[in-house]
Design a protein around this motif. Sequence first.
Motif, PDB file in Angstrom:
ATOM      1  N   LEU A  18       0.686  12.350  -8.150  1.00  0.00           N
ATOM      2  CA  LEU A  18       1.178  11.061  -7.675  1.00  0.00           C
ATOM      3  C   LEU A  18       0.791   9.944  -8.641  1.00  0.00           C
ATOM      4  CD1 LEU A  18       2.773   9.867  -5.326  1.00  0.00           C
ATOM      5  CD2 LEU A  18       0.612   9.507  -4.111  1.00  0.00           C
ATOM      6  N   SER A  19      -0.391  10.041  -9.222  1.00  0.00           N
ATOM      7  CA  SER A  19      -0.804   9.050 -10.223  1.00  0.00           C
ATOM      8  C   SER A  19       0.092   9.133 -11.452  1.00  0.00           C
ATOM      9  CB  SER A  19      -2.258   9.287 -10.636  1.00  0.00           C
ATOM     10  OG  SER A  19      -3.143   9.039  -9.571  1.00  0.00           O
ATOM     11  N   LEU A  20       0.470  10.368 -11.815  1.00  0.00           N
ATOM     12  CA  LEU A  20       1.318  10.576 -12.992  1.00  0.00           C
ATOM     13  C   LEU A  20       2.703   9.967 -12.791  1.00  0.00           C
ATOM     14  CD1 LEU A  20       1.572  11.932 -15.793  1.00  0.00           C
ATOM     15  CD2 LEU A  20       2.363  13.989 -14.608  1.00  0.00           C
ATOM     16  N   VAL A  21       3.301  10.207 -11.617  1.00  0.00           N
ATOM     17  CA  VAL A  21       4.672   9.729 -11.390  1.00  0.00           C
ATOM     18  C   VAL A  21       4.720   8.229 -11.092  1.00  0.00           C
ATOM     19  CG1 VAL A  21       5.451  11.987 -10.578  1.00  0.00           C
ATOM     20  CG2 VAL A  21       4.624  10.310  -8.925  1.00  0.00           C
ATOM     21  N   ASN A  64       0.811  -1.223   0.000  1.00  0.00           N
ATOM     22  CA  ASN A  64       0.000   0.000   0.000  1.00  0.00           C
ATOM     23  C   ASN A  64       0.844   1.272   0.000  1.00  0.00           C
ATOM     24  OD1 ASN A  64      -2.855  -1.243   0.658  1.00  0.00           O
ATOM     25  ND2 ASN A  64      -1.436  -2.175   2.116  1.00  0.00           N
ATOM     26  N   SER A  65       2.051   1.213  -0.543  1.00  0.00           N
ATOM     27  CA  SER A  65       2.970   2.353  -0.443  1.00  0.00           C
ATOM     28  C   SER A  65       2.387   3.629  -1.048  1.00  0.00           C
ATOM     29  CB  SER A  65       4.304   2.011  -1.115  1.00  0.00           C
ATOM     30  OG  SER A  65       4.108   1.674  -2.478  1.00  0.00           O
ATOM     31  N   ILE A  66       1.748   3.527  -2.216  1.00  0.00           N
ATOM     32  CA  ILE A  66       1.202   4.722  -2.858  1.00  0.00           C
ATOM     33  C   ILE A  66       0.111   5.348  -1.992  1.00  0.00           C
ATOM     34  CG2 ILE A  66      -0.025   5.610  -4.879  1.00  0.00           C
ATOM     35  CD1 ILE A  66       1.268   3.386  -6.518  1.00  0.00           C
ATOM     36  N   GLN A  67      -0.741   4.507  -1.422  1.00  0.00           N
ATOM     37  CA  GLN A  67      -1.824   5.006  -0.568  1.00  0.00           C
ATOM     38  C   GLN A  67      -1.265   5.689   0.677  1.00  0.00           C
ATOM     39  OE1 GLN A  67      -1.826   2.045  -2.058  1.00  0.00           O
ATOM     40  NE2 GLN A  67      -3.629   2.139  -3.379  1.00  0.00           N
ATOM     41  N   TYR A  68      -0.208   5.111   1.278  1.00  0.00           N
ATOM     42  CA  TYR A  68       0.401   5.723   2.456  1.00  0.00           C
ATOM     43  C   TYR A  68       1.038   7.073   2.107  1.00  0.00           C
ATOM     44  CZ  TYR A  68      -0.141   1.598   5.465  1.00  0.00           C
ATOM     45  OH  TYR A  68      -0.645   0.580   6.237  1.00  0.00           O
ATOM     46  N   ILE A  69       1.753   7.121   0.985  1.00  0.00           N
ATOM     47  CA  ILE A  69       2.390   8.365   0.558  1.00  0.00           C
ATOM     48  C   ILE A  69       1.326   9.436   0.315  1.00  0.00           C
ATOM     49  CG2 ILE A  69       3.696   9.479  -1.301  1.00  0.00           C
ATOM     50  CD1 ILE A  69       5.210   6.802  -1.635  1.00  0.00           C
ATOM     51  N   PHE A  70       0.224   9.029  -0.309  1.00  0.00           N
ATOM     52  CA  PHE A  70      -0.869   9.971  -0.567  1.00  0.00           C
ATOM     53  C   PHE A  70      -1.436  10.522   0.743  1.00  0.00           C
ATOM     54  CE2 PHE A  70      -5.507  10.668  -1.152  1.00  0.00           C
ATOM     55  CZ  PHE A  70      -5.433  11.748  -2.012  1.00  0.00           C
ATOM     56  N   LEU A  71      -1.665   9.653   1.730  1.00  0.00           N
ATOM     57  CA  LEU A  71      -2.213  10.098   3.010  1.00  0.00           C
ATOM     58  C   LEU A  71      -1.262  11.041   3.738  1.00  0.00           C
ATOM     59  CD1 LEU A  71      -4.013   6.987   4.572  1.00  0.00           C
ATOM     60  CD2 LEU A  71      -5.028   9.034   3.569  1.00  0.00           C
ATOM     61  N   PHE A  72       0.025  10.720   3.730  1.00  0.00           N
ATOM     62  CA  PHE A  72       1.007  11.592   4.375  1.00  0.00           C
ATOM     63  C   PHE A  72       1.027  12.968   3.699  1.00  0.00           C
ATOM     64  CE2 PHE A  72       3.554   7.544   5.469  1.00  0.00           C
ATOM     65  CZ  PHE A  72       2.775   7.346   6.600  1.00  0.00           C
ATOM     66  N   GLY A  73       0.953  12.958   2.364  1.00  0.00           N
ATOM     67  CA  GLY A  73       0.913  14.220   1.630  1.00  0.00           C
ATOM     68  C   GLY A  73      -0.338  15.026   1.959  1.00  0.00           C
ATOM     69  N   CYS A  74      -1.481  14.345   2.080  1.00  0.00           N
ATOM     70  CA  CYS A  74      -2.739  15.026   2.425  1.00  0.00           C
ATOM     71  C   CYS A  74      -2.642  15.681   3.803  1.00  0.00           C
ATOM     72  CB  CYS A  74      -3.897  14.033   2.419  1.00  0.00           C
ATOM     73  SG  CYS A  74      -4.357  13.453   0.779  1.00  0.00           S
ATOM     74  N   ALA A  75      -2.054  14.954   4.757  1.00  0.00           N
ATOM     75  CA  ALA A  75      -1.902  15.494   6.111  1.00  0.00           C
ATOM     76  C   ALA A  75      -1.027  16.747   6.095  1.00  0.00           C
ATOM     77  CB  ALA A  75      -1.304  14.431   7.023  1.00  0.00           C
ATOM     78  N   ALA A  76       0.044  16.712   5.304  1.00  0.00           N
ATOM     79  CA  ALA A  76       0.947  17.862   5.218  1.00  0.00           C
ATOM     80  C   ALA A  76       0.238  19.058   4.563  1.00  0.00           C
ATOM     81  CB  ALA A  76       2.197  17.488   4.412  1.00  0.00           C
ATOM     82  N   PRO A  78      -9.981  25.864   3.197  1.00  0.00           N
ATOM     83  CA  PRO A  78     -10.794  24.954   2.366  1.00  0.00           C
ATOM     84  C   PRO A  78     -10.188  24.662   0.995  1.00  0.00           C
ATOM     85  CG  PRO A  78     -12.194  26.566   3.455  1.00  0.00           C
ATOM     86  CD  PRO A  78     -10.785  26.979   3.735  1.00  0.00           C
ATOM     87  N   SER A  79      -9.344  25.561   0.493  1.00  0.00           N
ATOM     88  CA  SER A  79      -8.724  25.322  -0.812  1.00  0.00           C
ATOM     89  C   SER A  79      -7.801  24.108  -0.788  1.00  0.00           C
ATOM     90  CB  SER A  79      -7.936  26.556  -1.265  1.00  0.00           C
ATOM     91  OG  SER A  79      -6.908  26.867  -0.346  1.00  0.00           O
ATOM     92  N   ALA A  80      -7.511  23.591   0.403  1.00  0.00           N
ATOM     93  CA  ALA A  80      -6.705  22.373   0.519  1.00  0.00           C
ATOM     94  C   ALA A  80      -7.341  21.220  -0.243  1.00  0.00           C
ATOM     95  CB  ALA A  80      -6.526  21.999   1.991  1.00  0.00           C
ATOM     96  N   ILE A  81      -8.671  21.238  -0.379  1.00  0.00           N
ATOM     97  CA  ILE A  81      -9.367  20.181  -1.123  1.00  0.00           C
ATOM     98  C   ILE A  81      -8.832  20.110  -2.550  1.00  0.00           C
ATOM     99  CG2 ILE A  81     -11.605  19.411  -2.007  1.00  0.00           C
ATOM    100  CD1 ILE A  81     -12.916  20.854   0.362  1.00  0.00           C
ATOM    101  N   SER A  82      -8.695  21.269  -3.189  1.00  0.00           N
ATOM    102  CA  SER A  82      -8.184  21.313  -4.560  1.00  0.00           C
ATOM    103  C   SER A  82      -6.735  20.833  -4.622  1.00  0.00           C
ATOM    104  CB  SER A  82      -8.266  22.735  -5.112  1.00  0.00           C
ATOM    105  OG  SER A  82      -9.595  23.190  -5.125  1.00  0.00           O
ATOM    106  N   ILE A  83      -5.934  21.289  -3.675  1.00  0.00           N
ATOM    107  CA  ILE A  83      -4.517  20.920  -3.664  1.00  0.00           C
ATOM    108  C   ILE A  83      -4.367  19.419  -3.484  1.00  0.00           C
ATOM    109  CG2 ILE A  83      -2.294  21.289  -2.517  1.00  0.00           C
ATOM    110  CD1 ILE A  83      -3.349  24.037  -1.641  1.00  0.00           C
TER     111      ILE A  83
END
Length: 231
Positions: free
Chosen positions: A220-223, A187-199, A207-212
């Motif tokens: 992340l999907s691209l890379v 689940n590495s991609i999912q973990y990286i995504f969650l850590f990025g979301c928290a940051a 609220p603009s964090a939703i867009s970011i």
Amino acid sequence: MKKQIPNLITLANLLSGVLASFFAVKGNIQLAAILICAGIFFDFFDGLAARLLGVASPLGKELDSLADVVTSGVAPSFILMQILWDNAIGHWMAYFSLLMPLFAAYRLAKFNLDTRQSHSFLGLPVPANALIWVGLATFPLCAVDQPNTTGTIIILTISMITNILMISEMPMFSLKFNFKDLSWHTNSIQYIFLFGCAAIIALTRHPSAISIIIFWYIFLSLVTRKRHNAQ
């Protein structure tokens, strides 16, 4: 009655989208954004309810797509229209927003027929695109109440890119964890995504964090697309 529970949740999604469209046209962007989020919440749980109750059906699948066209296609396009109406040099530019529900409808029809997208996505999911505009509606650049050439160009560019991404073949990773194996390797991609979301949430506190977060998901999907192709 049990088999109608998921359909009722889907109809709640549709009702949220209709109300969001109404309030967006009236200029109440904040309430429209909240209603779109409510609709996406219902959209997540109708499928879950159908699986838990064992009542998934072709009718529910089609109804879900029809609701998504409104909640995640039409409603955010009206939010975009309001943003462009306030920022654009000419009001005619605001009508470019009407391309969004067309791309969304095409993407949803394509998704319903594509058997390759059972565990991940090809192209940007329609609800994810809607969340981009929910967040951008609160962004300072989009809140300018006078003609803004730079803002208009940026907004139109983002709109065209996200429209194209919806119908593209770009692999987008699934947000679902493999609960049978919660290891980093699986689940590495999912973990990286969650850590990025928290940051992102911690740094923006807006609220603009939703867009970011959605842009982070696209990046992340691209890379990691080579990994998707390998799978």
